[in-house]
Design a protein around this motif. Structure first.
Motif, mmCIF file in Angstrom:
data_model
loop_
_atom_site.group_PDB
_atom_site.id
_atom_site.type_symbol
_atom_site.label_atom_id
_atom_site.label_comp_id
_atom_site.label_asym_id
_atom_site.label_seq_id
_atom_site.Cartn_x
_atom_site.Cartn_y
_atom_site.Cartn_z
ATOM 1 N N GLU A 175 -6.846 -13.733 23.702
ATOM 2 C CA GLU A 175 -5.482 -13.831 24.214
ATOM 3 C C GLU A 175 -4.476 -13.899 23.062
ATOM 4 O O GLU A 175 -3.404 -13.285 23.102
ATOM 5 N N LYS A 176 -4.835 -14.656 22.030
ATOM 6 C CA LYS A 176 -3.971 -14.782 20.864
ATOM 7 C C LYS A 176 -3.795 -13.430 20.165
ATOM 8 O O LYS A 176 -2.679 -13.037 19.791
ATOM 9 N N LEU A 177 -4.899 -12.690 19.998
ATOM 10 C CA LEU A 177 -4.836 -11.363 19.364
ATOM 11 C C LEU A 177 -4.022 -10.388 20.207
ATOM 12 O O LEU A 177 -3.274 -9.561 19.671
ATOM 13 N N ARG A 178 -4.156 -10.506 21.532
ATOM 14 C CA ARG A 178 -3.401 -9.612 22.422
ATOM 15 C C ARG A 178 -1.899 -9.843 22.281
ATOM 16 O O ARG A 178 -1.108 -8.909 22.204
ATOM 17 N N LEU A 179 -1.514 -11.112 22.220
ATOM 18 C CA LEU A 179 -0.097 -11.439 22.063
ATOM 19 C C LEU A 179 0.433 -10.970 20.716
ATOM 20 O O LEU A 179 1.561 -10.479 20.614
ATOM 21 N N GLU A 180 -0.375 -11.134 19.664
ATOM 22 C CA GLU A 180 0.037 -10.663 18.339
ATOM 23 C C GLU A 180 0.205 -9.144 18.321
ATOM 24 O O GLU A 180 1.141 -8.616 17.711
ATOM 25 N N LYS A 181 -0.709 -8.478 19.029
ATOM 26 C CA LYS A 181 -0.627 -7.017 19.093
ATOM 27 C C LYS A 181 0.643 -6.571 19.823
ATOM 28 O O LYS A 181 1.329 -5.629 19.396
ATOM 29 N N LEU A 182 0.968 -7.242 20.918
ATOM 30 C CA LEU A 182 2.192 -6.916 21.655
ATOM 31 C C LEU A 182 3.431 -7.143 20.799
ATOM 32 O O LEU A 182 4.383 -6.356 20.824
ATOM 33 N N GLU A 183 3.418 -8.218 20.027
ATOM 34 C CA GLU A 183 4.548 -8.532 19.163
ATOM 35 C C GLU A 183 4.738 -7.449 18.099
ATOM 36 O O GLU A 183 5.858 -7.018 17.819
ATOM 37 N N LYS A 184 3.631 -7.032 17.512
ATOM 38 C CA LYS A 184 3.707 -5.965 16.499
ATOM 39 C C LYS A 184 4.198 -4.655 17.115
ATOM 40 O O LYS A 184 4.956 -3.904 16.494
ATOM 41 N N GLU A 185 3.757 -4.378 18.333
ATOM 42 C CA GLU A 185 4.174 -3.149 19.025
ATOM 43 C C GLU A 185 5.681 -3.160 19.272
ATOM 44 O O GLU A 185 6.369 -2.138 19.093
ATOM 45 N N LYS A 186 6.210 -4.321 19.648
ATOM 46 C CA LYS A 186 7.656 -4.446 19.859
ATOM 47 C C LYS A 186 8.418 -4.211 18.559
ATOM 48 O O LYS A 186 9.456 -3.539 18.532
ATOM 49 N N GLU A 187 7.915 -4.788 17.476
ATOM 50 C CA GLU A 187 8.564 -4.612 16.172
ATOM 51 C C GLU A 187 8.557 -3.140 15.749
ATOM 52 O O GLU A 187 9.538 -2.629 15.204
ATOM 53 N N ARG A 188 7.422 -2.467 16.004
ATOM 54 C CA ARG A 188 7.325 -1.043 15.634
ATOM 55 C C ARG A 188 8.325 -0.195 16.417
ATOM 56 O O ARG A 188 8.990 0.679 15.859
ATOM 57 N N HIS A 189 8.459 -0.467 17.718
ATOM 58 C CA HIS A 189 9.437 0.276 18.535
ATOM 59 C C HIS A 189 10.855 0.002 18.068
ATOM 60 O O HIS A 189 11.708 0.898 18.053
ATOM 61 N N ALA A 190 11.116 -1.242 17.692
ATOM 62 C CA ALA A 190 12.454 -1.590 17.216
ATOM 63 C C ALA A 190 12.791 -0.836 15.928
ATOM 64 O O ALA A 190 13.917 -0.357 15.738
#
Length: 744
Positions: free
Chosen positions: A583-598
């Protein structure tokens, strides 16, 4: 006065004042409230005893053929429930139906009547002599939480209700008998009472009873000490007339008196009222620093007590107090007394008086608040004499210790719990095979379905186990019902072993032994002699050897089961940790994905205005952050302003005739502003309450009065000089000079 002089054969002696000649006002008094037989509860959790496991005694049915009554658990018995202030119930226990320890449930009240006193309103008197320690009446009413209790205190005060009927049941539960209750509500206060209040465990609820402190004569008024567990909003004069009267009830006087421990607690801790009062006298000037005014127990005094090991007469008092205690400091001291007790006989008595069940409940209640206390309890459990697993299993304390062992991070606690579990794991169950089960080698034992538990007076008082049918058990296992614990247990007749938990496997029996044929002996004449004593002894030895082998096999099986359980728990723990990590890795992955889109969006924007937009974005974020912070501050300020604005104008309205409407408005604004600033300064992160409690409101009243007194002095001085330029602004300016508000 409770004492008068009576003449008997020319001798003068003291005796209680009797009110037998006063008119019976019981029916008249009943019209002033709604009579209820048992307490009503605002919610299910209120008034909980914390005892979810049934507390059963060791008594047996004792039917009187003449009266057709079950005399079990009476005053003369050593019923462990009665000794620890627990009532027996018909559903559980071996003492049988309708035993003598059911006074709350059966409403076995003393004969009483209401009469009119001279100074105290209604009072309650004895219609017959009441023996020492007798149950007089249950104190019933509406059980409410602390928030409702505080509100009702203010409401009753505003309605000018002179008599209050609150009694604390627990730290968070109060009995209010103002509108609904029993005749016990008419018991008046005395500084030298003839009765006392005591909490009893009845099923899953705590209930409050009034008991005789000494023999109470017919016609004598029944009184108890309000300062122990009963509360009023304002202090009132005390009219008990005793030589030791403290003159007032309620307010600070009552708070000081209530700091003395209730009778049951002081006796359990081994201290006298003389010691308590002496300590209070020496430390009274420090009371406000020691605890809150709302506290009913002096924490500093409890911590100062030096406890001693238990003696035989202390056991039931300590265990009863521990079972009902809701205060951590008192629980710590009671546990300390048990911890200091090394006498094996006394420890055996503790085990008998619900020792394992009580300590199990204490661990559940305090394990997150006091790890050191839990360690001390585990050391106590390791010291207790151990012969069988019966009481350990029936109390379910083993499950509590297993949970501690599985979840604790403290190494010492883990070691203590693990050692205790290993020690308990080596114990055997003590059981009796039902009488109708044959121990012979041939034939299968016969079974019959368990019959109803209630026994008639004519039935046998035997405490033998009751057999039960269960065809789904593994081969060799049988089941019976144990009357002592009210639970089924499982036994293997051939191996001579038993257990509480349901078996799931066939017990390995090992190699079968050959039938032993003792050698024949011959005499000098060559004739064979009959089998003698030595042959029988040889056979017994062989049987003993086979029994030991089977016991060893059974222990190995139990050890394998224990290890398997540990592996299952470890696997579950690892699975939970793995899920948490995923769950922790999934949240980190989502956060990185948001940063990349930004970042992609920024790259698509025109280069010439990127710098300026970044600046705007940074400025906007900074302003947004500051704005949110200011919004939070304003929100708290608005809450306090709104709260004080509800009270202040009404508190100073009486001065309007002297200073005028405009000046009053200005003073109100200034007062609200000042009070708000002080609250934000003292409690910057605290939300404003919905309404002020009586103590806070009293301080606000005093502050507003002092403010207006100073304002009036200035205002009158200016008008006496008849300054033509005196205006509303002058009056408001004077309000800037404020009196200092006392710290709470």
């Amino acid at each position: 006065m409770s004492v008068l002089e009576e003449k008997d054969d020319g001798n003068v002696k003291n005796g209680p004042v009797l009110f037998s000649d006063q008119e019976d006002k019981t029916e008249e008094a009943k019209k002033s409230f709604i009579e209820i037989g048992e307490c009503t509860y605002g919610n299910k959790s209120l008034g909980s005893s914390g005892q979810h496991e049934q507390m059963t005694c060791d008594c047996h049915e004792n039917w009187d053929p003449t009266s057709q009554k079950n005399l079990a658990c009476d005053d003369d018995s050593d019923c462990i429930n009665r000794l620890t202030s627990v009532e027996c119930t018909n559903k559980y226990g071996t003492c049988g139906k309708d035993c003598q320890n059911q006074r709350f449930q059966k409403k076995q009240y003393a004969s009483v009547a209401v009469f009119q006193t001279e100074m105290k309103g209604y009072g309650l008197r004895a219609e017959k002599d009441i023996p020492d320690s007798s149950f007089i009446y249950e104190y019933t009413g509406e059980v409410i939480d602390e928030e409702a209790f505080r509100k009702r205190m203010v409401q009753y005060d505003e309605k000018n209700i002179k008599h209050f009927y609150f009694m604390m049941l627990k730290q968070d539960s109060f009995i209010d008998a103002t509108r609904k209750g029993s005749l016990a509500r008419f018991c008046n206060h005395s500084c030298n009472p003839n009765a006392y209040v005591d909490k009893w465990v009845v099923g899953e609820k705590l209930r409050m009873g009034i008991f005789a402190k000494r023999t109470i004569k017919r016609g004598e008024e029944i009184t108890f000490d309000y300062n122990v567990d009963r509360y009023g909003a304002q202090k009132q004069p005390c009219y008990c007339g005793e030589p030791n009267c403290i003159k007032w009830l309620g307010g600070k006087t009552q708070t000081d008196a209530a700091l003395l421990l209730p009778d049951g607690i002081s006796e359990a801790l081994g201290v006298t009222h003389k010691q308590e009062k002496q300590w209070l006298k020496e430390n009274k000037h420090l009371r406000s620093k020691q605890q809150k005014e709302s506290s009913s127990v002096n924490e500093a005094f409890v911590k100062s007590i030096e406890v001693s090991p238990l003696e035989e007469g202390d056991v039931s008092r300590v265990m009863g107090a521990l079972m009902r205690s809701q205060n951590l400091s008192i629980t710590q001291k009671l546990i300390e007394r048990i911890f200091l007790t090394d006498d094996s006989y006394i420890n055996t008595l503790i085990i008998r008086v619900h020792g394992y069940k009580t300590l199990s409940q204490v661990i559940k209640a305090v394990r997150e608040d006091d790890i050191e206390l839990v360690k001390k309890i585990l050391i106590i459990l390791s010291k207790w004499p151990k012969m069988t697993r019966n009481k350990i299993s029936s109390s379910q304390i083993e499950d509590v210790v297993k949970e501690i062992n599985a979840n604790c991070e403290d190494e010492e606690l883990k070691t203590l719990s693990e050692n205790l579990l290993n020690e308990w794991g080596n114990l055997q169950m003590a059981y009796r095979i039902p009488k109708n089960v044959s121990n012979g080698s041939s034939g299968t034992p016969s079974f019959f379905t368990r019959s109803t538990r209630s026994r008639s007076p004519e039935r046998s008082q035997s405490n033998e186990p009751i057999e039960m049918e269960d065809d789904s058990l593994p081969e060799g296992w049988q089941v019976a019902f144990d009357p002592n614990t009210q639970k089924p247990y499982y036994y293997h007749l051939e191996l001579g072993i038993s257990r509480w938990d349901r078996p799931t496997k066939v017990v390995p029996k090992g190699p079968r032994s050959k039938s032993i044929e003792p050698p024949k002996r011959t005499n000098n004449h060559g004739s064979s002699t009959p089998r003698g004593f030595k042959d029988d002894e040889l056979a017994k030895r062989e049987e003993e050897r086979i029994r030991r082998e089977k016991e060893e096999q059974f222990r190995e099986m139990r050890e394998k089961e224990r290890r398997l359980q540990e592996l299952i728990l470890q696997s579950q723990k690892e699975h939970e940790e793995k899920k948490s990590l995923e769950e922790k890795l999934r949240l980190e992955k989502l956060e990185k994905e948001k940063e990349r889109h930004a970042l992609k969006k920024k790259d698509k924007k025109p280069k010439h205005d990127k710098h300026s937009k970044d600046k705007k974005h940074s400025k906007h974020s900074h302003e947004s952050s500051n704005g949110a912070s200011r919004s939070s501050e304003v929100s708290l300020e608005q809450q306090w302003t709104k709260l004080f604005a509800n009270y202040v104008p009404n508190l100073i309205k009486k001065f309007e005739a002297e200073v005028g409407r405009d000046n009053i408005k200005g003073c109100a604004r200034e007062l609200v502003k000042t009070l708000t600033e002080k609250e934000l300064k003292k409690h910057p992160d605290t939300k404003a309450p919905k309404e002020l409690d009586s103590a806070k409101l009293k301080k606000i009243k005093e502050y507003c009065r002092a403010f207006m007194d100073k304002f009036l002095i200035k205002y009158k001085a200016k008008h006496d000089k008849k300054r033509p330029h005196s205006t509303k602004e002058d009056g408001e300016a004077d309000a800037q000079k404020k009196p200092k508000l006392e710290d709470e």
